[in-house]
Design a protein around this motif. Structure first.
Motif, PDB file in Angstrom:
ATOM      1  N   ALA A  34      -4.187  15.887  -8.910  1.00 60.43           N
ATOM      2  CA  ALA A  34      -4.888  16.277 -10.131  1.00 60.43           C
ATOM      3  C   ALA A  34      -6.383  16.008 -10.011  1.00 60.43           C
ATOM      4  CB  ALA A  34      -4.300  15.516 -11.319  1.00 60.43           C
ATOM      5  N   LEU A  35      -6.714  14.882  -9.375  1.00 59.03           N
ATOM      6  CA  LEU A  35      -8.132  14.533  -9.201  1.00 59.03           C
ATOM      7  C   LEU A  35      -8.826  15.531  -8.287  1.00 59.03           C
ATOM      8  CD1 LEU A  35     -10.444  12.558  -9.713  1.00 59.03           C
ATOM      9  CD2 LEU A  35      -9.623  11.212  -7.756  1.00 59.03           C
ATOM     10  N   ALA A  36      -8.108  15.998  -7.251  1.00 58.74           N
ATOM     11  CA  ALA A  36      -8.697  16.973  -6.342  1.00 58.74           C
ATOM     12  C   ALA A  36      -9.025  18.271  -7.067  1.00 58.74           C
ATOM     13  CB  ALA A  36      -7.760  17.232  -5.171  1.00 58.74           C
ATOM     14  N   LYS A  37      -8.096  18.698  -7.908  1.00 57.50           N
ATOM     15  CA  LYS A  37      -8.354  19.915  -8.665  1.00 57.50           C
ATOM     16  C   LYS A  37      -9.542  19.745  -9.599  1.00 57.50           C
ATOM     17  CE  LYS A  37      -3.506  21.390  -8.544  1.00 57.50           C
ATOM     18  NZ  LYS A  37      -2.289  21.645  -9.349  1.00 57.50           N
ATOM     19  N   ALA A  38      -9.595  18.583 -10.224  1.00 64.38           N
ATOM     20  CA  ALA A  38     -10.729  18.316 -11.110  1.00 64.38           C
ATOM     21  C   ALA A  38     -12.036  18.275 -10.331  1.00 64.38           C
ATOM     22  CB  ALA A  38     -10.504  17.000 -11.844  1.00 64.38           C
ATOM     23  N   ASN A  39     -11.967  17.724  -9.125  1.00 62.48           N
ATOM     24  CA  ASN A  39     -13.155  17.669  -8.270  1.00 62.48           C
ATOM     25  C   ASN A  39     -13.664  19.058  -7.936  1.00 62.48           C
ATOM     26  OD1 ASN A  39     -14.096  15.100  -7.864  1.00 62.48           O
ATOM     27  ND2 ASN A  39     -12.592  14.609  -6.272  1.00 62.48           N
ATOM     28  N   VAL A  40     -12.705  19.946  -7.599  1.00 59.63           N
ATOM     29  CA  VAL A  40     -13.101  21.320  -7.280  1.00 59.63           C
ATOM     30  C   VAL A  40     -13.826  21.948  -8.463  1.00 59.63           C
ATOM     31  CG1 VAL A  40     -12.217  23.622  -6.784  1.00 59.63           C
ATOM     32  CG2 VAL A  40     -11.266  21.638  -5.586  1.00 59.63           C
ATOM     33  N   ARG A  99       0.816  -1.202   0.000  1.00 58.45           N
ATOM     34  CA  ARG A  99       0.000   0.000   0.000  1.00 58.45           C
ATOM     35  C   ARG A  99       0.861   1.268   0.000  1.00 58.45           C
ATOM     36  NH1 ARG A  99      -4.533   1.711   4.535  1.00 58.45           N
ATOM     37  NH2 ARG A  99      -5.144   3.675   3.567  1.00 58.45           N
ATOM     38  N   ILE A 100       1.952   1.208   0.809  1.00 56.53           N
ATOM     39  CA  ILE A 100       2.845   2.370   0.853  1.00 56.53           C
ATOM     40  C   ILE A 100       3.397   2.666  -0.537  1.00 56.53           C
ATOM     41  CG2 ILE A 100       5.057   3.182   1.738  1.00 56.53           C
ATOM     42  CD1 ILE A 100       4.425   1.650   4.317  1.00 56.53           C
ATOM     43  N   ARG A 101       3.817   1.596  -1.215  1.00 54.35           N
ATOM     44  CA  ARG A 101       4.366   1.787  -2.562  1.00 54.35           C
ATOM     45  C   ARG A 101       3.304   2.325  -3.513  1.00 54.35           C
ATOM     46  NH1 ARG A 101       7.377  -4.109  -2.795  1.00 54.35           N
ATOM     47  NH2 ARG A 101       8.900  -3.697  -1.126  1.00 54.35           N
ATOM     48  N   ALA A 102       2.104   1.793  -3.409  1.00 57.86           N
ATOM     49  CA  ALA A 102       1.042   2.235  -4.307  1.00 57.86           C
ATOM     50  C   ALA A 102       0.642   3.678  -4.024  1.00 57.86           C
ATOM     51  CB  ALA A 102      -0.174   1.318  -4.159  1.00 57.86           C
ATOM     52  N   GLU A 103       0.680   4.068  -2.741  1.00 53.93           N
ATOM     53  CA  GLU A 103       0.263   5.425  -2.392  1.00 53.93           C
ATOM     54  C   GLU A 103       1.202   6.476  -2.966  1.00 53.93           C
ATOM     55  OE1 GLU A 103      -0.059   5.501   1.796  1.00 53.93           O
ATOM     56  OE2 GLU A 103      -2.019   4.496   1.838  1.00 53.93           O
ATOM     57  N   GLU A 104       2.469   6.121  -3.024  1.00 54.06           N
ATOM     58  CA  GLU A 104       3.423   7.077  -3.581  1.00 54.06           C
ATOM     59  C   GLU A 104       3.060   7.432  -5.021  1.00 54.06           C
ATOM     60  OE1 GLU A 104       7.143   5.170  -3.099  1.00 54.06           O
ATOM     61  OE2 GLU A 104       7.260   5.525  -0.921  1.00 54.06           O
ATOM     62  N   GLY A 105       2.574   6.419  -5.762  1.00 52.26           N
ATOM     63  CA  GLY A 105       2.154   6.691  -7.127  1.00 52.26           C
ATOM     64  C   GLY A 105       0.794   7.336  -7.220  1.00 52.26           C
ATOM     65  N   LEU A 106      -0.043   7.107  -6.189  1.00 51.48           N
ATOM     66  CA  LEU A 106      -1.405   7.643  -6.243  1.00 51.48           C
ATOM     67  C   LEU A 106      -1.498   9.106  -5.835  1.00 51.48           C
ATOM     68  CD1 LEU A 106      -3.501   4.702  -4.731  1.00 51.48           C
ATOM     69  CD2 LEU A 106      -3.544   5.542  -7.090  1.00 51.48           C
ATOM     70  N   ARG A 107      -0.522   9.604  -5.071  1.00 56.54           N
ATOM     71  CA  ARG A 107      -0.647  10.954  -4.547  1.00 56.54           C
ATOM     72  C   ARG A 107      -0.652  12.001  -5.658  1.00 56.54           C
ATOM     73  NH1 ARG A 107      -0.762  11.144   0.755  1.00 56.54           N
ATOM     74  NH2 ARG A 107       0.036   9.357   1.915  1.00 56.54           N
ATOM     75  N   ASP A 108       0.229  11.784  -6.655  1.00 60.00           N
ATOM     76  CA  ASP A 108       0.240  12.744  -7.763  1.00 60.00           C
ATOM     77  C   ASP A 108      -1.102  12.738  -8.484  1.00 60.00           C
ATOM     78  OD1 ASP A 108       2.795  13.405  -7.117  1.00 60.00           O
ATOM     79  OD2 ASP A 108       3.719  12.040  -8.597  1.00 60.00           O
ATOM     80  N   ALA A 109      -1.620  11.504  -8.720  1.00 58.53           N
ATOM     81  CA  ALA A 109      -2.914  11.407  -9.384  1.00 58.53           C
ATOM     82  C   ALA A 109      -4.010  12.023  -8.531  1.00 58.53           C
ATOM     83  CB  ALA A 109      -3.238   9.940  -9.675  1.00 58.53           C
ATOM     84  N   HIS A 110      -3.833  11.913  -7.211  1.00 61.52           N
ATOM     85  CA  HIS A 110      -4.847  12.468  -6.314  1.00 61.52           C
ATOM     86  C   HIS A 110      -4.904  13.987  -6.384  1.00 61.52           C
ATOM     87  CE1 HIS A 110      -5.574  14.321  -2.262  1.00 61.52           C
ATOM     88  NE2 HIS A 110      -6.753  13.799  -2.537  1.00 61.52           N
TER      89      HIS A 110
END
Length: 545
Positions: A353-359, A340-351
């Motif tokens: 961008a997703l947060a901005k899109a959500n806004v 999960r730690i490894r996957a989160e490192e890759g997900l944070r950048d995507a997150h």
């Protein structure tokens, strides 16, 4: 009247959190590497505690169940010992009563040949009708047989030296004596002597009445019970009488070896290795209340605890498997957390961008994309809550409907791009007159906009409407298609303290009707819903240009 503000705590509108990215993603709270390590340690401690609790609970349950099995065994043994003891005492009491009858008959009449002859069939009848009786005998003062239930006897038999005869000769007691088992001189079988003293008319010793109880009767009585590896032992006068399973060689032997286990108590229970056959047993004992008899019921320890041992092993095996499963589960959790730690490192950048899109998406869903004002859906939700609150608190609520005058002509004259820019400037002007967070300016549709003023009556709402009219007029936007030469707005005002029978549509329809009146009366003006409206509170002033 000025536009007033009611002081109090501002309550956030839960339906309008669209601009907050944290409201739409759980990834903002996702644990980082440090929190994951802390979570792993906590999981280890938690599972370690669970494993220890399981082991302790299992041990406690095993000990408790063992105690319960032993208590149940003692209860069963005690009940059986009491039942057998009562049966033995009843058999002795019955014979004691028969002896009373015989002695009373002998002491009441003179002992003659005729009286003894009449007594003979009575003794025979008693023996025939009483299962435990082996024989009945009458001795004179010298120990010679003078009457018996036997069909034939040797007249030379004399029991003057027998223990029971000596006892009655030397004791004045009229109570029956129950003796230890002896071999019958007439039948050579093991019997239990029960005897009574006979006195003559002057109270002197005249002989003994004797009844013998069959030891075989008691052996059959004990043999009715199936105890598996258990045993029942009967002693009378501190001598072995019967046992099941039978040990014939013990009959008539002193039972002093049992004294350390039973002591002088009337009843009790315990556990010990049997002094008779060497088997480890749980036992209960019961003494008769009126006669010297003792019944011991014992159950083999191995037999009693066999089922408990099996269930304890199975239960412990199950707990062991459960502990193993928990340990494996902990290991899997650790591996999963690493992944999960490894996957989160890759997900944070995507997150991000997703947060901005959500806004942006939430702004689109909540706001009008052109004017930046809340859209019709947001207005409807906020208005519904405000109406219910005003209805509940009995506070005034006002709606101002705003429409740009001759807007179609403006679009036809200047084009839609300038028309859109005009609406943007009008919206900005309207926003300047509404400053309270609980109030709202929204685009209602097309060139029409709406203002909602909470805790505001008709006079205050009319003042706000007039300020809005002037703010738009002061923009001085050229409008060649309007008779006034500039962009203006018409405003319809409606105010209401909602009652139970009021609906939201009442207030909206009144404001819309007031807007229609403002346009009908010449535009660029504020019109307040009149006194004659059945759904509105009286207005305190009516503004017209």
């Amino acid at each position: 009247m000025p536009h007033t503000k009611k002081h109090g705590v501002q309550v956030l509108d839960h339906g309008d959190t669209a601009g907050d990215p944290s409201a739409f993603s759980v990834l903002d709270d996702a644990p980082g590497p440090s929190s994951t390590g802390t979570g792993t340690r906590a999981a280890r401690w938690l599972i370690g505690f669970a494993l220890a609790a399981l082991v302790v609970a299992n041990g406690w349950l095993i000990v408790k169940s063992r105690r319960h099995v032993i208590e149940q065994t003692h209860a069963v043994n005690t009940n059986l010992a009491r039942a057998v003891s009562e049966q033995v005492e009843l058999s002795l009491a019955q014979v004691d009563q028969l002896l009373d009858t015989v002695v009373e008959e002998l002491e009441r009449a003179d002992v003659t040949s005729d009286s003894l002859l009449r007594l003979q069939p009575v003794l025979v009848n008693h023996v025939a009708r009483t299962e435990q009786l082996s024989g009945m005998f009458v001795y004179d003062a010298k120990g010679a047989w003078i009457a018996t239930s036997e069909a034939k006897w040797d007249s030379s038999f004399n029991d003057a030296q027998a223990a029971y005869f000596v006892h009655h000769r030397e004791s004045q007691s009229a109570l029956a004596r129950v003796g230890a088992p002896v071999r019958s001189r007439s039948s050579d079988e093991w019997v239990i002597p029960v005897s009574r003293r006979i006195n003559d008319a002057e109270g002197r010793f005249a002989g003994v009445a004797l009844a013998t109880l069959s030891v075989d009767y008691y052996s059959r009585l004990l043999g009715r019970f199936n105890l598996g590896e258990g045993a029942i032992t009967l002693t009378i006068a501190s001598h072995y009488v019967a046992r099941h399973p039978s040990i014939v060689t013990n009959v008539g032997q002193p039972a002093t070896v049992l004294n350390p286990f039973v002591g002088p108590a009337g009843s009790g229970f315990g556990s010990s290795v049997s002094p008779i056959d060497g088997v480890d047993r749980f036992f209960s004992f019961e003494r008769a209340r009126s006669h010297p008899s003792l019944v011991i019921v014992a159950a083999g320890r191995e037999q009693v605890l066999a089922a408990w041992r099996t269930s304890s092993w199975l239960q412990s095996l199950w707990v062991l498997l459960l502990c193993l499963a928990l340990a494996i589960g902990l290991r899997l959790i650790q591996l999963n957390l690493r992944y999960r730690i490894r996957a989160e490192e890759g997900l944070r950048d995507a997150h991000d961008a997703l947060a901005k899109a959500n806004v942006q998406l939430q702004r689109i869903a909540r706001l009008d994309s052109m004017t930046g004002l809340p859209n019709r859906g947001t207005f409807d939700r906020r208005f519904e809550r405000a109406f219910r609150s005003s209805q509940r608190e009995q506070e005034p609520l006002s709606i101002i409907m705003v429409d740009v005058d001759h807007f179609k002509q403006f679009n036809d004259t200047y084009g839609h791009v300038k028309g859109d820019n005009c609406l943007i400037r009008v919206a900005a002007a309207l926003r300047t007159v509404v400053r309270r967070p609980e109030d709202l300016v929204a685009r209602y549709g097309g060139e029409e906009m709406a203002l909602m003023l909470r805790q505001t009556g008709a006079a205050g709402a009319a003042s706000v409407a007039e300020a809005a009219r002037r703010a738009v007029r002061d923009l001085a936007i050229e409008h060649a298609g309007s008779p006034l030469g500039r962009v203006t707005v018409s405003l319809g005002v409606a105010s209401l303290i909602p009652g139970r029978d009021h609906a939201r549509t009442d207030l909206l329809m009144s404001a819309d009707a007031a807007l229609y009146d403002a346009k009908r009366l010449g535009r660029d003006r504020v019109h307040v819903a009149g006194w004659d409206s059945p759904t509105l509170s009286p207005v305190h002033e009516h503004l017209q240009r």
